[in-house]
Design a protein around this motif. Structure first.
Motif, short mmCIF file in Angstrom:
data_model
loop_
_atom_site.label_atom_id
_atom_site.label_comp_id
_atom_site.label_asym_id
_atom_site.label_seq_id
_atom_site.Cartn_x
_atom_site.Cartn_y
_atom_site.Cartn_z
N THR A 22 0.83 -1.20 0.00
CA THR A 22 0.00 0.00 0.00
C THR A 22 0.87 1.26 0.00
OG1 THR A 22 -1.67 -1.23 1.22
CG2 THR A 22 -1.93 1.14 1.14
N LEU A 25 2.07 1.65 -3.51
CA LEU A 25 0.97 2.11 -4.37
C LEU A 25 0.71 3.61 -4.18
CD1 LEU A 25 -1.54 -0.87 -4.25
CD2 LEU A 25 -0.20 -0.10 -6.20
N GLN A 86 5.32 -1.67 -10.54
CA GLN A 86 3.94 -1.17 -10.56
C GLN A 86 2.97 -2.14 -11.24
OE1 GLN A 86 3.26 2.59 -12.53
NE2 GLN A 86 1.27 2.82 -11.57
N LYS A 90 -0.30 -3.72 -9.32
CA LYS A 90 -1.65 -3.44 -9.82
C LYS A 90 -2.41 -4.74 -10.09
CE LYS A 90 -1.54 1.17 -11.64
NZ LYS A 90 -1.90 2.02 -12.77
N TYR A 93 -3.44 -6.13 -6.84
CA TYR A 93 -4.58 -5.35 -6.35
C TYR A 93 -5.87 -5.89 -6.96
CZ TYR A 93 -7.53 -1.26 -5.46
OH TYR A 93 -8.55 -0.43 -5.08
#
Length: 108
Positions: A22, A25, A86, A90, A93
């Motif tokens: 987190t 992110l 990244q 993602k 996520y």
């Protein structure tokens, strides 16, 4: 960062921890001051936040910049390596959202 038997384990072991994913992110959205990160992740203690930030810095995923001001201003940003992961985060996520929908559906 320590190499594991499998590259997947190496990745997971590096980003696992109290809200490390987190934190990363949030840093994708831009550099953040320490106080901003504390407000964004208000469910962990400042002690734990400091620990996670130090580990992310030691693993080469984030930079810590201290500005010579009074009081000192500290900013965190992603390194090239931190930016490179990244797409993986993602995808994780989106996978988490998929699992949460499954959990919500099975509880009905």
């Amino acid at each position: 960062m320590k190499k594991s038997y499998c590259p997947i384990d190496t990745f997971i072991n590096t980003v696992k921890g109290k809200r490390k994913g987190t934190i990363i992110l949030h840093l994708f959205q831009g550099d953040k001051r320490y106080g901003e990160l504390v407000k964004l992740l208000d469910d962990i203690s400042e002690r734990m936040m400091t620990k996670q930030l130090k580990e992310l810095e030691a693993d080469g995923l984030i930079n810590r910049t201290v500005f010579p001001e009074v009081p000192p201003r500290v900013e965190y940003s992603l390194t090239d390596l931190g930016r490179e992961i990244q797409p993986v985060l993602k995808t994780m996520y989106r996978g988490g959202i998929l699992f949460e929908k499954h959990i919500d559906g099975s509880q009905k």
